[in-house]
Design a protein around this motif. Sequence first.
Motif, PDB file in Angstrom:
ATOM      1  N   ASN A 150      -6.925   9.545   0.819  1.00 44.35           N
ATOM      2  CA  ASN A 150      -7.936   8.644   0.226  1.00 44.35           C
ATOM      3  C   ASN A 150      -7.263   7.618  -1.183  1.00 44.35           C
ATOM      4  OD1 ASN A 150     -11.472   7.157   0.527  1.00 44.35           O
ATOM      5  ND2 ASN A 150     -10.862   7.182  -1.004  1.00 44.35           N
ATOM      6  N   ASP A 151      -7.161   8.429  -2.220  1.00 38.37           N
ATOM      7  CA  ASP A 151      -7.049   8.356  -3.474  1.00 38.37           C
ATOM      8  C   ASP A 151      -5.899   7.867  -3.745  1.00 38.37           C
ATOM      9  OD1 ASP A 151      -9.682   9.070  -2.953  1.00 38.37           O
ATOM     10  OD2 ASP A 151      -9.539  11.296  -4.924  1.00 38.37           O
ATOM     11  N   ALA A 152      -5.251   8.536  -2.757  1.00 37.07           N
ATOM     12  CA  ALA A 152      -4.037   8.155  -3.235  1.00 37.07           C
ATOM     13  C   ALA A 152      -3.151   6.362  -2.467  1.00 37.07           C
ATOM     14  CB  ALA A 152      -2.591   8.921  -1.894  1.00 37.07           C
ATOM     15  N   THR A 153      -4.366   6.314  -1.639  1.00 35.74           N
ATOM     16  CA  THR A 153      -4.073   4.448  -1.050  1.00 35.74           C
ATOM     17  C   THR A 153      -4.837   3.995  -1.896  1.00 35.74           C
ATOM     18  OG1 THR A 153      -4.437   5.809   1.010  1.00 35.74           O
ATOM     19  CG2 THR A 153      -5.531   3.333   0.619  1.00 35.74           C
ATOM     20  N   LEU A 154      -5.822   4.571  -2.725  1.00 36.38           N
ATOM     21  CA  LEU A 154      -6.671   3.743  -4.329  1.00 36.38           C
ATOM     22  C   LEU A 154      -5.735   3.001  -4.669  1.00 36.38           C
ATOM     23  CD1 LEU A 154     -10.010   4.959  -4.044  1.00 36.38           C
ATOM     24  CD2 LEU A 154      -9.313   3.658  -2.623  1.00 36.38           C
ATOM     25  N   ALA A 203      -4.195  -5.600  -5.534  1.00 35.39           N
ATOM     26  CA  ALA A 203      -5.163  -6.312  -6.311  1.00 35.39           C
ATOM     27  C   ALA A 203      -4.107  -6.922  -7.073  1.00 35.39           C
ATOM     28  CB  ALA A 203      -5.915  -5.683  -6.481  1.00 35.39           C
ATOM     29  N   LEU A 204      -3.284  -6.695  -8.070  1.00 35.53           N
ATOM     30  CA  LEU A 204      -2.594  -7.124  -9.173  1.00 35.53           C
ATOM     31  C   LEU A 204      -1.385  -8.206  -8.770  1.00 35.53           C
ATOM     32  CD1 LEU A 204      -2.388  -4.132 -11.554  1.00 35.53           C
ATOM     33  CD2 LEU A 204      -3.856  -6.239 -11.937  1.00 35.53           C
ATOM     34  N   ALA A 258      -4.003 -15.391  -5.390  1.00 34.74           N
ATOM     35  CA  ALA A 258      -5.406 -15.444  -3.870  1.00 34.74           C
ATOM     36  C   ALA A 258      -6.572 -15.771  -5.296  1.00 34.74           C
ATOM     37  CB  ALA A 258      -5.405 -13.697  -4.009  1.00 34.74           C
ATOM     38  N   HIS A 259      -7.721 -16.322  -4.622  1.00 36.74           N
ATOM     39  CA  HIS A 259      -9.060 -16.018  -5.420  1.00 36.74           C
ATOM     40  C   HIS A 259      -9.877 -15.202  -4.974  1.00 36.74           C
ATOM     41  CE1 HIS A 259      -8.294 -20.686  -4.288  1.00 36.74           C
ATOM     42  NE2 HIS A 259      -8.421 -20.807  -5.654  1.00 36.74           N
ATOM     43  N   VAL A 260      -9.621 -14.902  -3.845  1.00 37.04           N
ATOM     44  CA  VAL A 260     -10.352 -13.686  -3.556  1.00 37.04           C
ATOM     45  C   VAL A 260      -9.304 -12.872  -3.070  1.00 37.04           C
ATOM     46  CG1 VAL A 260     -12.289 -12.795  -1.942  1.00 37.04           C
ATOM     47  CG2 VAL A 260     -12.385 -14.913  -2.714  1.00 37.04           C
ATOM     48  N   VAL A 261      -9.662 -11.449  -3.237  1.00 36.32           N
ATOM     49  CA  VAL A 261      -9.179  -9.701  -2.589  1.00 36.32           C
ATOM     50  C   VAL A 261      -9.958  -9.902  -1.802  1.00 36.32           C
ATOM     51  CG1 VAL A 261      -6.730 -10.034  -4.822  1.00 36.32           C
ATOM     52  CG2 VAL A 261      -9.330  -8.474  -4.015  1.00 36.32           C
ATOM     53  N   ALA A 262      -9.386  -9.155  -0.541  1.00 34.24           N
ATOM     54  CA  ALA A 262     -10.401  -8.661   0.736  1.00 34.24           C
ATOM     55  C   ALA A 262      -9.834  -7.091   1.189  1.00 34.24           C
ATOM     56  CB  ALA A 262     -10.400  -9.201   1.904  1.00 34.24           C
ATOM     57  N   PRO A 263     -10.252  -5.751   0.670  1.00 29.95           N
ATOM     58  CA  PRO A 263      -9.956  -4.848   0.659  1.00 29.95           C
ATOM     59  C   PRO A 263     -10.673  -4.273   2.088  1.00 29.95           C
ATOM     60  CG  PRO A 263     -11.391  -3.910  -0.571  1.00 29.95           C
ATOM     61  CD  PRO A 263     -11.181  -5.967  -1.010  1.00 29.95           C
ATOM     62  N   SER A 264      -9.609  -3.801   3.384  1.00 34.37           N
ATOM     63  CA  SER A 264     -10.162  -4.057   4.467  1.00 34.37           C
ATOM     64  C   SER A 264     -10.254  -3.065   5.080  1.00 34.37           C
ATOM     65  CB  SER A 264      -9.748  -5.143   5.608  1.00 34.37           C
ATOM     66  OG  SER A 264      -7.997  -4.970   5.500  1.00 34.37           O
ATOM     67  N   GLY A 265     -10.069  -1.590   4.234  1.00 32.82           N
ATOM     68  CA  GLY A 265      -9.339  -0.775   5.136  1.00 32.82           C
ATOM     69  C   GLY A 265     -10.548   1.062   4.925  1.00 32.82           C
ATOM     70  N   MET A 266     -11.739   0.844   3.894  1.00 31.10           N
ATOM     71  CA  MET A 266     -12.482   1.645   4.519  1.00 31.10           C
ATOM     72  C   MET A 266     -12.743   3.054   4.250  1.00 31.10           C
ATOM     73  SD  MET A 266     -15.413  -0.364   5.597  1.00 31.10           S
ATOM     74  CE  MET A 266     -16.261   1.238   6.280  1.00 31.10           C
ATOM     75  N   MET A 267     -11.176   2.607   2.314  1.00 36.40           N
ATOM     76  CA  MET A 267     -11.165   3.629   1.402  1.00 36.40           C
ATOM     77  C   MET A 267     -12.749   3.994   0.535  1.00 36.40           C
ATOM     78  SD  MET A 267      -8.455   5.026   2.732  1.00 36.40           S
ATOM     79  CE  MET A 267      -8.282   4.704   3.658  1.00 36.40           C
ATOM     80  N   GLY A 318     -14.199  -0.415  -6.120  1.00 37.38           N
ATOM     81  CA  GLY A 318     -14.611   0.031  -8.340  1.00 37.38           C
ATOM     82  C   GLY A 318     -13.020  -0.136  -8.308  1.00 37.38           C
ATOM     83  N   VAL A 319     -12.240   0.748  -7.667  1.00 41.96           N
ATOM     84  CA  VAL A 319     -10.630   0.216  -7.897  1.00 41.96           C
ATOM     85  C   VAL A 319      -9.686  -0.694  -8.557  1.00 41.96           C
ATOM     86  CG1 VAL A 319      -8.900   1.584  -7.893  1.00 41.96           C
ATOM     87  CG2 VAL A 319     -10.568   2.884  -7.499  1.00 41.96           C
ATOM     88  N   ILE A 320     -10.867  -1.339  -7.487  1.00 41.31           N
ATOM     89  CA  ILE A 320      -9.742  -3.191  -7.184  1.00 41.31           C
ATOM     90  C   ILE A 320     -10.782  -3.558  -8.590  1.00 41.31           C
ATOM     91  CG2 ILE A 320      -9.436  -4.565  -6.518  1.00 41.31           C
ATOM     92  CD1 ILE A 320      -9.334  -3.187  -3.482  1.00 41.31           C
ATOM     93  N   ARG A 321     -12.297  -3.830  -8.409  1.00 39.74           N
ATOM     94  CA  ARG A 321     -12.254  -4.214  -9.896  1.00 39.74           C
ATOM     95  C   ARG A 321     -11.846  -4.372 -10.567  1.00 39.74           C
ATOM     96  NH1 ARG A 321     -14.074  -8.786  -9.147  1.00 39.74           N
ATOM     97  NH2 ARG A 321     -12.610  -9.375 -11.006  1.00 39.74           N
TER      98      ARG A 321
END
Length: 349
Positions: free
Chosen positions: A163-167, A174-175, A182-191, A196-199
Amino acid sequence: MSTTEPDAPTLPLSPAAAVAAARPGRVRPRRMRGTAALRRSVSEVRLHPADLVLPLFVKEGLDEPAPIASMPGVVQHSRDSLRRAVVEAAAAGVSAVNLFGVPLVRDAVGSGATDPDGVLNRAIADVRAEVGDALVIQADLCLDEFTDHGHCGVLTADGWVDNDATLVRYAEMALVQAEAGAHVVAPSGMMDGQVGVIRDVLDAAGRGDVAVLAYAAKFASVLYGPFRDAVESTLEGDRRTYQMDPANRREALREVALDIEEGADLVMVKPAGAFLDVLADVAAVSTVPVAAYQVSGEYAMVEAAAAQGWLDRRRAITESVLGIRRAGADQVLTYWAVELAHWLREEWR
């Protein structure tokens, strides 16, 4: 011994007498269904092209679009055909596109996902250059298309998704996606903790303008099968250790609440059609807009039935999307977005 006369037998009412006794004339809901104009005047939910988001696949190395056998009418785009597709979507009034990349080379950590010249990041830049802000550009933020094992994250030595290595990888993605346009990034992995990390990383980089669409309640569904053809997935096994159990309804609300708390600007329920109860639950409590993804299996089932003449294709498509909107979705991701948008515009004329 009783000397009273027995009651006379009660004769059943005739059908006409039963109708007269019920006196249905006072309350007749059918009055408001008598003409198309009456029905339109009291419709509780209306479809509009702006409700719709078009998912698009772009494959590295193509010179022309390639049909996807399990999704009739849907293609893997080349860079040029992708540009044409987004121009058509904008002209139809669709509000957004959601982009997925299909690379030629994959590795254990999905390096192509963070390569600025990788297929998805090039596609984001191409679309932004072509249509600017006329469409919302949503970018899939996940590793499954880019890893050689097909999972949505980095694996430990024993094959568990870390999980955390994936984050860390998601933050890097995201960067790069924000920089690509991109106007919107869409994390779909359910980690756990992905929003929070992306924001945090976007804000720290001065990219507070980029929104996060959280796949908040994404279920481990059989209905993703054709999508895996579309992205040429290399997955063996399944994703049940991180996607949600289809049996769980309350848990979806917990996931949504966590993502909103972490800073999600929109939340998604996926798939849509088999989880309308979950969608309605989420829509009832969400403080942010709610998206729902009408996934590849839902698309393929309707197309297959229509091809056999078992369903009226246009009515089936319209009704299925209407049901998703009625359940509470503000935004519907559907492969029929442009076609449906054209139909809606025809109806207005």
